[in-house]
Design a protein around this motif. Sequence first.
Motif, PDB file in Angstrom:
ATOM      1  N   UNK A 160      -8.528  16.913  -2.362  1.00 59.13           N
ATOM      2  CA  UNK A 160      -9.090  16.499  -2.142  1.00 59.13           C
ATOM      3  C   UNK A 160      -8.745  14.661  -2.361  1.00 59.13           C
ATOM      4  N   UNK A 161      -8.112  14.590  -2.392  1.00 56.23           N
ATOM      5  CA  UNK A 161      -7.417  13.103  -1.761  1.00 56.23           C
ATOM      6  C   UNK A 161      -6.317  12.971  -2.459  1.00 56.23           C
ATOM      7  N   UNK A 162      -5.818  11.801  -1.718  1.00 58.81           N
ATOM      8  CA  UNK A 162      -3.648  11.309  -1.363  1.00 58.81           C
ATOM      9  C   UNK A 162      -3.872  10.393  -2.965  1.00 58.81           C
ATOM     10  N   UNK A 163      -4.735   9.184  -2.816  1.00 56.83           N
ATOM     11  CA  UNK A 163      -4.654   8.697  -4.250  1.00 56.83           C
ATOM     12  C   UNK A 163      -3.829   7.521  -3.907  1.00 56.83           C
ATOM     13  N   UNK A 164      -3.959   7.024  -2.454  1.00 58.43           N
ATOM     14  CA  UNK A 164      -2.741   6.351  -2.727  1.00 58.43           C
ATOM     15  C   UNK A 164      -3.412   4.494  -2.661  1.00 58.43           C
ATOM     16  N   UNK A 165      -2.836   3.426  -3.099  1.00 54.33           N
ATOM     17  CA  UNK A 165      -2.545   2.345  -4.396  1.00 54.33           C
ATOM     18  C   UNK A 165      -2.630   0.965  -3.896  1.00 54.33           C
ATOM     19  N   UNK A 166      -3.061   0.145  -3.707  1.00 52.02           N
ATOM     20  CA  UNK A 166      -3.018  -1.402  -3.440  1.00 52.02           C
ATOM     21  C   UNK A 166      -2.318  -2.368  -4.121  1.00 52.02           C
TER      22      UNK A 166
ATOM     23  N   UNK B  33      -8.628  -4.753   0.529  1.00 56.56           N
ATOM     24  CA  UNK B  33      -7.247  -3.673  -0.329  1.00 56.56           C
ATOM     25  C   UNK B  33      -8.271  -2.032   0.460  1.00 56.56           C
ATOM     26  N   UNK B  34     -10.183  -2.287  -0.186  1.00 52.98           N
ATOM     27  CA  UNK B  34     -10.376  -0.914  -0.355  1.00 52.98           C
ATOM     28  C   UNK B  34     -10.674  -0.390   0.539  1.00 52.98           C
ATOM     29  N   UNK B  35     -11.065  -1.263   2.083  1.00 55.78           N
ATOM     30  CA  UNK B  35     -11.483  -0.402   3.545  1.00 55.78           C
ATOM     31  C   UNK B  35      -9.801  -0.127   3.634  1.00 55.78           C
TER      32      UNK B  35
ATOM     33  N   UNK C 275       0.487  -0.876   0.228  1.00 54.56           N
ATOM     34  CA  UNK C 275      -0.355   0.376  -0.285  1.00 54.56           C
ATOM     35  C   UNK C 275       0.867   1.450   0.211  1.00 54.56           C
ATOM     36  N   UNK C 276       0.245   1.897  -0.751  1.00 50.72           N
ATOM     37  CA  UNK C 276       1.620   3.454  -1.236  1.00 50.72           C
ATOM     38  C   UNK C 276       1.002   3.573  -2.012  1.00 50.72           C
ATOM     39  N   UNK C 277       1.654   5.073  -2.261  1.00 50.80           N
ATOM     40  CA  UNK C 277       0.765   6.978  -2.945  1.00 50.80           C
ATOM     41  C   UNK C 277       2.266   6.817  -4.097  1.00 50.80           C
ATOM     42  N   UNK C 278       1.728   7.727  -5.106  1.00 47.05           N
ATOM     43  CA  UNK C 278       3.057   7.780  -6.044  1.00 47.05           C
ATOM     44  C   UNK C 278       3.747   9.271  -6.341  1.00 47.05           C
ATOM     45  N   UNK C 279       2.308   9.671  -5.657  1.00 45.48           N
ATOM     46  CA  UNK C 279       2.865  12.012  -5.141  1.00 45.48           C
ATOM     47  C   UNK C 279       2.173  11.914  -4.447  1.00 45.48           C
ATOM     48  N   UNK C 280       2.659  13.854  -3.937  1.00 43.20           N
ATOM     49  CA  UNK C 280       2.868  13.698  -2.011  1.00 43.20           C
ATOM     50  C   UNK C 280       2.077  14.678  -2.571  1.00 43.20           C
TER      51      UNK C 280
END
Length: 541
Positions: free
Chosen positions: A386-392, A133-135, A41-46
């Motif tokens: 409005x959103x960070x954009x974390x992905x899994x 994942x989604x939760x 679980x991570x994000x691509x951009x600050x």
Amino acid sequence: MSNKSFKNEVIQPLLTDYYQISMAYAYWHNEKMNDFAVFDLFFRKNPFKGEYTIFGGLQQCIEYLKEFKFSEEDINFLKNILPSTTDPKFFEYLKTLTTKEVTLYAVAEGSVVFPKTPIIRIEGPLAVVQLLESTLLNLVNYASLIATNAARFRKAAGDNKVLLEFGLRRAQGPDGALSASRYCYMGGFDGTSNVLAAKEFGIPTKGTHAHAFVSSFDINEVNLKMKLLDLNDNISKEFLPVVNQKLLNVADAFKVSLDQTSQGELKAFAAYANAFPTTFVALVDTYNVLKSGVLNFIAVTLALNDFGYKSIGIRIDSGDLAYLSLEVRKLLKQAAERFNISWLEHLTITASNDINEETLTSLQQQGHSIDAYGIGTHLVTCQKQPALGCVYKLVELNGIPRIKLSEVVSKVTIPGKKDIYRLYNSDGTALLDLMTNSFESAPIAGERVLCRHPYDESKRAYVKPTVVKPLLKLYWKDGEIQTPLNSLEEARINVKQSLKALRPDHLRSLNPTPYKVSVTEGLYSYFHELWLKCSPITDLS
């Protein structure tokens, strides 16, 4: 400070996307449900055009794992929404699912984290970890976004200012409001107006009256009976006559006419002070800040002083905040001198009025006399982003690395089970974060290590760290918590300490320097060999 768990009955197995259920069935139908999977679980951009993010939501993630269980009611509902061709034995399988075979590693809550690095690594049977994942994304995305926004507001305001979260009425529903209060406090705010958040999380609660309270009083009020205990002789006395006399004294001292001073406002302030003599804060902009509000406030404050009490201060909710705060401070200073009450000059000036990060920065540049800010809309709704954009993403299955390719290079996932280390120099400043294959040896303090950009072959550097800290900790295994979770107060402290370790140019709001996230030579080779192997070769003939 309360250490209560942040539990919410809505956070349960059905708080997921339909495709997680359908994939779980397809895994089960093809007997892949027990394949051993590793997800990052991570994000691509600050967010917010910045170069850092605060990790939040871990405690809720662990609570979710603890309580994960499909109820009989859940199963019956799924029977209704899945196709009629679904094998009934699948529902028997769902009844048996728990997270006892799931292992979760994570960065400590409240830590500064960066793009591409796994802030949570989760391992276990494929179908189960897919269902999570989604939760997990829901729990981490908003919490981390809000905590980061709060930390940015804190930096813009300065460490010596009081920041109060006033976002309940603007937040996205009651759950959003509670989460906002919690993670704003974690990110550096000092208090909240949200009473339920104060109860649930032990956050200091703050607030004064609204304009409605002031406008509910008028000059014709005749039934006001205000008696206040005089601390000087311990006798209750009439309060309003003293207030009226003090207003005349204020007018005489400042050589002003009371024609524009609202008598209704004066009575409202007197009534509120009579109810809260030890914590009196007045909202002074219902009619006119300088010609009415502050003069009435000073009169009530002088009356309270005669009774042995001290006011706290004023709040301004409209107008030119920098100018008004400076003018109000001048009036308070003059009153302190003319009435020989030294503390009056230093009463708190709180500003609200749709404040955002840019407002705080502008106020700092203009110069002002504001001591505290009440901030709501832009803080809790994260209007700037409005959103960070974390992905899994699946990175390993049955010990074999998995990769997701994309024509957008930044979306290519870094495969395999990985560990992360933060490398520091001798003065405690963080140099970079280094990802390694989990089977590689950890970098060693005092020894030189080659650090490579994950995607750009030309960007590489040798680093000789003074301190090396592993970031991923084991939090969940065999159905039990393995590492104590940070309390809200501990996470709040972690935010401050993590930010303190970054260079100032990483933290600045305008054109910040990107923080380096690197991989070892071994992981770089491992990654790029798999990338080439999985990339189709174009035939131009």
